[in-house]
Write a protein that holds these residues in place. Structure first.
Motif, PDB file in Angstrom:
ATOM      1  N   ALA A  29      11.094  -5.143  14.162  1.00 11.69           N
ATOM      2  CA  ALA A  29      10.744  -5.933  13.127  1.00 11.69           C
ATOM      3  C   ALA A  29      12.043  -5.817  11.895  1.00 11.69           C
ATOM      4  CB  ALA A  29       9.428  -5.701  12.374  1.00 11.69           C
ATOM      5  N   LYS A  30      12.617  -4.741  11.707  1.00 11.77           N
ATOM      6  CA  LYS A  30      13.599  -4.402  10.781  1.00 11.77           C
ATOM      7  C   LYS A  30      14.583  -5.273  10.962  1.00 11.77           C
ATOM      8  CE  LYS A  30      13.484   0.203  10.871  1.00 11.77           C
ATOM      9  NZ  LYS A  30      13.784   1.683  10.502  1.00 11.77           N
ATOM     10  N   PRO A  31      15.326  -5.539  11.829  1.00 18.24           N
ATOM     11  CA  PRO A  31      16.642  -6.235  12.016  1.00 18.24           C
ATOM     12  C   PRO A  31      16.099  -7.702  11.714  1.00 18.24           C
ATOM     13  CG  PRO A  31      16.288  -5.312  14.057  1.00 18.24           C
ATOM     14  CD  PRO A  31      15.406  -4.676  13.292  1.00 18.24           C
ATOM     15  N   THR A  43      11.186 -12.997  -0.105  1.00 17.15           N
ATOM     16  CA  THR A  43      10.058 -12.268   0.259  1.00 17.15           C
ATOM     17  C   THR A  43       9.463 -12.295   1.627  1.00 17.15           C
ATOM     18  OG1 THR A  43       8.511 -14.164  -0.648  1.00 17.15           O
ATOM     19  CG2 THR A  43       9.324 -12.265  -2.208  1.00 17.15           C
ATOM     20  N   VAL A  44       8.962 -11.269   2.289  1.00 17.99           N
ATOM     21  CA  VAL A  44       8.671 -11.079   3.726  1.00 17.99           C
ATOM     22  C   VAL A  44       7.202 -10.787   3.684  1.00 17.99           C
ATOM     23  CG1 VAL A  44       8.873 -10.475   6.048  1.00 17.99           C
ATOM     24  CG2 VAL A  44      11.032 -10.977   4.563  1.00 17.99           C
ATOM     25  N   GLY A  45       6.292 -11.616   4.485  1.00 21.15           N
ATOM     26  CA  GLY A  45       5.035 -10.886   4.794  1.00 21.15           C
ATOM     27  C   GLY A  45       4.783 -10.873   6.011  1.00 21.15           C
ATOM     28  N   ALA A  46       3.873  -9.779   6.493  1.00 25.19           N
ATOM     29  CA  ALA A  46       3.622  -9.611   7.889  1.00 25.19           C
ATOM     30  C   ALA A  46       2.187  -9.418   8.151  1.00 25.19           C
ATOM     31  CB  ALA A  46       4.462  -8.201   8.427  1.00 25.19           C
ATOM     32  N   ALA A  47       1.820 -10.061   8.960  1.00 22.16           N
ATOM     33  CA  ALA A  47       0.425  -9.936   9.671  1.00 22.16           C
ATOM     34  C   ALA A  47       0.161  -9.045  10.873  1.00 22.16           C
ATOM     35  CB  ALA A  47      -0.274 -11.282   9.732  1.00 22.16           C
ATOM     36  N   GLY A  48      -0.589  -8.207  10.930  1.00 23.17           N
ATOM     37  CA  GLY A  48      -0.807  -7.558  12.306  1.00 23.17           C
ATOM     38  C   GLY A  48      -2.300  -7.714  12.654  1.00 23.17           C
ATOM     39  N   TYR A  49      -2.512  -8.102  14.130  1.00 24.20           N
ATOM     40  CA  TYR A  49      -3.776  -8.036  14.663  1.00 24.20           C
ATOM     41  C   TYR A  49      -4.042  -6.661  15.532  1.00 24.20           C
ATOM     42  CZ  TYR A  49      -3.671 -12.955  13.053  1.00 24.20           C
ATOM     43  OH  TYR A  49      -3.749 -14.083  12.017  1.00 24.20           O
ATOM     44  N   CYS A  50      -5.103  -5.990  15.352  1.00 27.06           N
ATOM     45  CA  CYS A  50      -5.100  -4.991  16.465  1.00 27.06           C
ATOM     46  C   CYS A  50      -4.066  -3.909  16.461  1.00 27.06           C
ATOM     47  CB  CYS A  50      -5.429  -5.481  17.518  1.00 27.06           C
ATOM     48  SG  CYS A  50      -6.048  -4.117  18.944  1.00 27.06           S
ATOM     49  N   LYS A  61       4.679   0.669   4.517  1.00 27.48           N
ATOM     50  CA  LYS A  61       5.035   2.099   4.103  1.00 27.48           C
ATOM     51  C   LYS A  61       6.539   2.216   3.767  1.00 27.48           C
ATOM     52  CE  LYS A  61       3.248   5.251   6.718  1.00 27.48           C
ATOM     53  NZ  LYS A  61       2.711   5.864   8.011  1.00 27.48           N
ATOM     54  N   ALA A  62       7.390   1.530   4.506  1.00 31.28           N
ATOM     55  CA  ALA A  62       8.674   1.457   4.415  1.00 31.28           C
ATOM     56  C   ALA A  62       9.382   0.658   3.425  1.00 31.28           C
ATOM     57  CB  ALA A  62       9.436   1.519   5.697  1.00 31.28           C
ATOM     58  N   ASN A  63       8.500  -0.130   2.534  1.00 35.61           N
ATOM     59  CA  ASN A  63       9.015  -1.037   1.566  1.00 35.61           C
ATOM     60  C   ASN A  63       9.741  -2.120   2.284  1.00 35.61           C
ATOM     61  OD1 ASN A  63       8.210  -1.263  -1.170  1.00 35.61           O
ATOM     62  ND2 ASN A  63       9.807   0.057  -1.756  1.00 35.61           N
ATOM     63  N   ASP A  80      -1.920   6.694   6.617  1.00 36.20           N
ATOM     64  CA  ASP A  80      -0.964   5.275   6.497  1.00 36.20           C
ATOM     65  C   ASP A  80      -1.327   4.549   5.291  1.00 36.20           C
ATOM     66  OD1 ASP A  80       0.344   5.804   8.826  1.00 36.20           O
ATOM     67  OD2 ASP A  80      -1.492   4.864   9.928  1.00 36.20           O
ATOM     68  N   ILE A  81      -2.550   4.233   4.872  1.00 35.21           N
ATOM     69  CA  ILE A  81      -2.951   3.560   3.679  1.00 35.21           C
ATOM     70  C   ILE A  81      -2.537   4.202   2.440  1.00 35.21           C
ATOM     71  CG2 ILE A  81      -4.934   2.457   2.506  1.00 35.21           C
ATOM     72  CD1 ILE A  81      -4.135   1.135   5.307  1.00 35.21           C
ATOM     73  N   LYS A  82      -2.500   5.589   2.320  1.00 35.21           N
ATOM     74  CA  LYS A  82      -2.012   6.215   1.136  1.00 35.21           C
ATOM     75  C   LYS A  82      -0.583   5.750   0.928  1.00 35.21           C
ATOM     76  CE  LYS A  82      -5.423  10.097   1.479  1.00 35.21           C
ATOM     77  NZ  LYS A  82      -5.578  11.485   1.836  1.00 35.21           N
ATOM     78  N   GLU A  83       0.082   5.492   2.028  1.00 33.91           N
ATOM     79  CA  GLU A  83       1.672   5.297   1.799  1.00 33.91           C
ATOM     80  C   GLU A  83       2.220   3.846   1.497  1.00 33.91           C
ATOM     81  OE1 GLU A  83       4.286   7.634   4.289  1.00 33.91           O
ATOM     82  OE2 GLU A  83       2.452   9.112   4.933  1.00 33.91           O
TER      83      GLU A  83
END
Length: 163
Positions: A29-31, A43-50, A61-63, A80-83
């Motif tokens: 996803a990074k490139p 601005t970029v948003g990402a959605a993840g299922y499962c 986490k990586a900004n 993960d959520i803490k970061e």
């Protein structure tokens, strides 16, 4: 931005997961995000299922992204959520062995802690099970309503946080 992976029913889930590790999705996803930003996307948003939720957690986490949504997450931990460094919505299912409501509530507690400062929206959908947002019977009006509500929540979250 969405990255979609589909399970091939001819192979055991363990084989599929080894070939499609969430860390790999994060790296792939990074490139794509970099290319979007080169084209002027700010601005970029990402959605993840499962399974995809873990990749979204890594991006958050990586900004790498400015807003995140997870629906019925798998492999996501409290650590993960803490970061997480961007606004995040977590949509859980009442009946989910992968991320049970108790775990989703722990995610919310972390995000609600006074030192978090991360905008968040956490919702547990009643009467649905893991995968309800993408795997439901179209003739089941209640299932359709829940899936549409989750989609609406996701769109609202992105509209609010990706300006």
């Amino acid at each position: 931005m969405g990255i979609h992976m589909y399970l091939n029913a001819d192979r055991p889930i363990q084989v599929w997961l080894k070939e499609h590790a969430p860390g790999k999705a994060f790296e792939e996803a990074k490139p794509v995000i970099a290319a979007l930003k080169e084209q002027g996307v700010s601005t970029v948003g990402a959605a993840g299922y499962c399974w995809g939720a873990k990749g979204v957690a890594e991006l958050a986490k990586a900004n790498e992204i400015q807003a995140a949504v997870m629906s019925h997450p798998s492999f996501v931990t409290v650590d993960d959520i803490k970061e997480v460094k961007c606004p995040i919505a977590i949509l859980g299912a009442e009946t989910d062995k992968t991320s049970p409501p108790e775990l989703v509530k722990q995610f919310e507690q972390v995000l609600s802690s006074s030192n978090s400062g991360i905008a968040h929206f956490v919702k547990i959908f009643p009467g649905v099970s893991h995968g309800w947002t993408v795997r439901y019977k179209s003739e089941d009006a209640g299932a359709v309503k829940s899936a549409e509500e989750a989609l609406s929540d996701m769109i609202d979250w992105f509209n609010k946080n990706l300006k």
